[in-house]
Design an enzyme around this catalytic site. Structure first.
Site, PDB file in Angstrom:
ATOM      1  N   GLU A 173      36.385  39.503  44.613  1.00 29.32           N
ATOM      2  CA  GLU A 173      37.679  39.995  45.140  1.00 29.32           C
ATOM      3  C   GLU A 173      37.618  40.137  46.656  1.00 29.32           C
ATOM      4  O   GLU A 173      38.568  39.796  47.366  1.00 29.32           O
ATOM      5  CB  GLU A 173      38.020  41.362  44.526  1.00 29.32           C
ATOM      6  CG  GLU A 173      38.340  41.318  43.054  1.00 29.32           C
ATOM      7  CD  GLU A 173      38.707  42.706  42.516  1.00 29.32           C
ATOM      8  OE1 GLU A 173      39.503  43.398  43.153  1.00 29.32           O
ATOM      9  OE2 GLU A 173      38.176  43.083  41.453  1.00 29.32           O
ATOM     10  N   ASP A 222      51.582  42.385  36.835  1.00 29.28           N
ATOM     11  CA  ASP A 222      50.557  41.339  36.970  1.00 29.28           C
ATOM     12  C   ASP A 222      51.111  39.937  36.742  1.00 29.28           C
ATOM     13  O   ASP A 222      50.424  39.057  36.214  1.00 29.28           O
ATOM     14  CB  ASP A 222      49.359  41.618  36.042  1.00 29.28           C
ATOM     15  CG  ASP A 222      48.680  42.928  36.402  1.00 29.28           C
ATOM     16  OD1 ASP A 222      48.644  43.271  37.592  1.00 29.28           O
ATOM     17  OD2 ASP A 222      48.190  43.621  35.491  1.00 29.28           O
ATOM     18  N   GLU A 280      32.896  41.743  43.991  1.00 31.67           N
ATOM     19  CA  GLU A 280      32.358  40.965  45.124  1.00 31.67           C
ATOM     20  C   GLU A 280      33.207  39.727  45.375  1.00 31.67           C
ATOM     21  O   GLU A 280      33.449  39.346  46.519  1.00 31.67           O
ATOM     22  CB  GLU A 280      30.908  40.559  44.840  1.00 31.67           C
ATOM     23  CG  GLU A 280      29.939  41.710  45.037  1.00 31.67           C
ATOM     24  CD  GLU A 280      28.532  41.362  44.563  1.00 31.67           C
ATOM     25  OE1 GLU A 280      28.169  40.168  44.561  1.00 31.67           O
ATOM     26  OE2 GLU A 280      27.810  42.306  44.179  1.00 31.67           O
ATOM     27  N   MET A 316      47.818  51.856  41.913  1.00 32.67           N
ATOM     28  CA  MET A 316      47.930  52.035  40.467  1.00 32.67           C
ATOM     29  C   MET A 316      49.292  52.564  40.027  1.00 32.67           C
ATOM     30  O   MET A 316      49.379  53.329  39.071  1.00 32.67           O
ATOM     31  CB  MET A 316      46.810  52.968  39.972  1.00 32.67           C
ATOM     32  CG  MET A 316      45.418  52.497  40.324  1.00 32.67           C
ATOM     33  SD  MET A 316      45.061  50.838  39.711  1.00 32.67           S
ATOM     34  CE  MET A 316      44.753  51.199  38.000  1.00 32.67           C
ATOM     35  N   ARG A 317      50.351  52.166  40.710  1.00 36.24           N
ATOM     36  CA  ARG A 317      51.707  52.566  40.301  1.00 36.24           C
ATOM     37  C   ARG A 317      52.521  51.323  40.013  1.00 36.24           C
ATOM     38  O   ARG A 317      52.429  50.325  40.737  1.00 36.24           O
ATOM     39  CB  ARG A 317      52.434  53.318  41.424  1.00 36.24           C
ATOM     40  CG  ARG A 317      51.825  54.609  41.834  1.00 36.24           C
ATOM     41  CD  ARG A 317      51.958  55.715  40.826  1.00 36.24           C
ATOM     42  NE  ARG A 317      53.342  56.045  40.475  1.00 36.24           N
ATOM     43  CZ  ARG A 317      53.686  56.801  39.441  1.00 36.24           C
ATOM     44  NH1 ARG A 317      52.762  57.281  38.639  1.00 36.24           N
ATOM     45  NH2 ARG A 317      54.941  57.072  39.191  1.00 36.24           N
ATOM     46  N   ARG A 375      60.956  57.272  39.757  1.00 39.85           N
ATOM     47  CA  ARG A 375      60.253  56.132  40.347  1.00 39.85           C
ATOM     48  C   ARG A 375      61.042  55.598  41.549  1.00 39.85           C
ATOM     49  O   ARG A 375      60.479  55.228  42.578  1.00 39.85           O
ATOM     50  CB  ARG A 375      60.109  55.040  39.272  1.00 39.85           C
ATOM     51  CG  ARG A 375      59.097  53.979  39.598  1.00 39.85           C
ATOM     52  CD  ARG A 375      58.927  53.007  38.444  1.00 39.85           C
ATOM     53  NE  ARG A 375      58.319  53.566  37.259  1.00 39.85           N
ATOM     54  CZ  ARG A 375      57.026  53.889  37.133  1.00 39.85           C
ATOM     55  NH1 ARG A 375      56.207  53.707  38.134  1.00 39.85           N
ATOM     56  NH2 ARG A 375      56.565  54.380  36.012  1.00 39.85           N
ATOM     57  N   GLY A 421      39.323  51.860  47.857  1.00 39.51           N
ATOM     58  CA  GLY A 421      39.652  51.139  49.084  1.00 39.51           C
ATOM     59  C   GLY A 421      38.672  50.064  49.501  1.00 39.51           C
ATOM     60  O   GLY A 421      38.632  49.680  50.676  1.00 39.51           O
ATOM     61  N   HIS A 430      44.308  41.250  41.252  1.00 38.22           N
ATOM     62  CA  HIS A 430      44.043  41.707  39.889  1.00 38.22           C
ATOM     63  C   HIS A 430      42.688  41.137  39.458  1.00 38.22           C
ATOM     64  O   HIS A 430      42.415  39.963  39.691  1.00 38.22           O
ATOM     65  CB  HIS A 430      45.159  41.221  38.943  1.00 38.22           C
ATOM     66  CG  HIS A 430      44.983  41.718  37.550  1.00 38.22           C
ATOM     67  ND1 HIS A 430      45.242  43.022  37.186  1.00 38.22           N
ATOM     68  CD2 HIS A 430      44.532  41.089  36.440  1.00 38.22           C
ATOM     69  CE1 HIS A 430      44.960  43.175  35.897  1.00 38.22           C
ATOM     70  NE2 HIS A 430      44.531  42.017  35.421  1.00 38.22           N
TER      71      HIS A 430
HETATM   72  C1  GRF Z   1      40.101  46.280  42.143  1.00 35.52           C
HETATM   73  O1  GRF Z   1      39.276  45.810  41.110  1.00 35.52           O
HETATM   74  C2  GRF Z   1      41.459  45.639  42.075  1.00 35.52           C
HETATM   75  O2  GRF Z   1      41.425  44.317  41.648  1.00 35.52           O
HETATM   76  C3  GRF Z   1      42.165  46.492  41.045  1.00 35.52           C
HETATM   77  O3  GRF Z   1      41.729  47.793  41.326  1.00 35.52           O
HETATM   78  C4  GRF Z   1      40.451  47.755  41.952  1.00 35.52           C
HETATM   79  C5  GRF Z   1      40.589  48.475  43.256  1.00 35.52           C
HETATM   80  O4  GRF Z   1      39.369  48.666  43.921  1.00 35.52           O
HETATM   81  N1  GRF Z   1      43.592  46.289  41.114  1.00 35.52           N
HETATM   82  P1  GRF Z   1      39.332  49.110  45.434  1.00 35.52           P
HETATM   83  O5  GRF Z   1      40.145  50.390  45.562  1.00 35.52           O
HETATM   84  O6  GRF Z   1      39.903  48.005  46.265  1.00 35.52           O
HETATM   85  O7  GRF Z   1      37.882  49.357  45.730  1.00 35.52           O
END
Ligand code: GRF
Length: 214
Positions: free
Chosen positions: A173, A144, A171, A89-90, A64, A11, A108
């Site tokens: 992101e 993606d 960082e 992650m789904r 799903r 998170g 991503h």
């Molecule tokens: C991040 O690197 C995001 O780009 C990828 O999963 C990671 C999630 O990290 N999809 P967080 O849970 O936001 O710390």
């Protein structure tokens, strides 16, 4: 604009979005955080900020589509207008993605279209690239893929491991996702013919927004 955030883990991007929404004048607020994993650390991040959370555990659904229908129900019940995937992650069904077309963002940790999928940083190191980065894009059914709102470049340094590189990209992101979200909530970033157009300084320019390394 009411925002729903989908998470599966730590998170840290969620935290960056929460902080952005707290900036004076920010035109969006997070109405709901949903995790598909009961123990996700990001749930505590949301709770600490006083944001409603929900756990919708994918393991409790046989398909799903039924899982996605429950996600959709929770989001619409909370009045969500824009969905942000932040380490979710789904893979979402085509039906869900179409319902949220141009109203769902993902981050991503690579410069898409390079290195889609998993193990991104190790693959970037194996490929020997000198520049990698991160991408915020509108979600499409293919993983993606989708119109790109913003990208940030991050250097690969000698001696990097997947761990050190992922930390440097993370960082970036945390700066990029709030920037991209701001453009979208202010309706300054729009999808036109599957490309993002950005209103900037009184003119409309071709996207994506690009943040150079450093
Ligand atoms: C991040 O690197 C995001 O780009 C990828 O999963 C990671 C999630 O990290 N999809 P967080 O849970 O936001 O710390």
């Amino acid at each position: 604009m009411r925002i729903g955030v989908l998470i599966s883990g730590r998170g840290s991007n969620l935290k960056a979005l929460i902080d952005a929404c707290e900036e004076p004048g920010f035109r969006g607020r997070i109405a709901l955080v949903i995790s598909n994993r009961p123990g996700a650390a990001g749930l505590a991040v949301a709770e600490a900020a006083g944001i409603p959370t929900a756990v919708i555990d994918h393991k409790e659904f046989s398909t799903r589509e039924t899982f996605d229908a429950e996600l959709h129900r929770a989001l619409t019940k909370a009045g969500v207008e824009l969905v942000c995937n932040a380490g979710f992650m789904r893979i979402l069904s085509d039906g869900f993605v179409e319902k949220w077309r141009d109203r769902q963002l993902n981050i991503h940790p690579s410069l898409l279209p390079a290195f889609k999928g998993l193990h991104v940083h190790q693959r970037a190191l194996d490929a020997g690239v000198k520049i990698t980065g991160c991408t915020v894009h509108f979600v499409r059914p293919e993983m993606d893929e989708g119109p790109i709102v913003a990208q940030a470049a991050v250097p690969v340094l000698p001696g990097d491991t997947a761990e050190t590189l992922s930390q440097r990209v993370l960082e970036a992101e945390h700066k990029l996702y709030p920037l991209a979200l701001k453009l979208v909530v202010e309706e300054r970033a729009r999808v036109v013919d599957e490309n993002v157009r950005i209103d900037y300084d009184g003119a409309t320019v071709g996207g994506p927004l690009f943040v150079p390394a450093g």
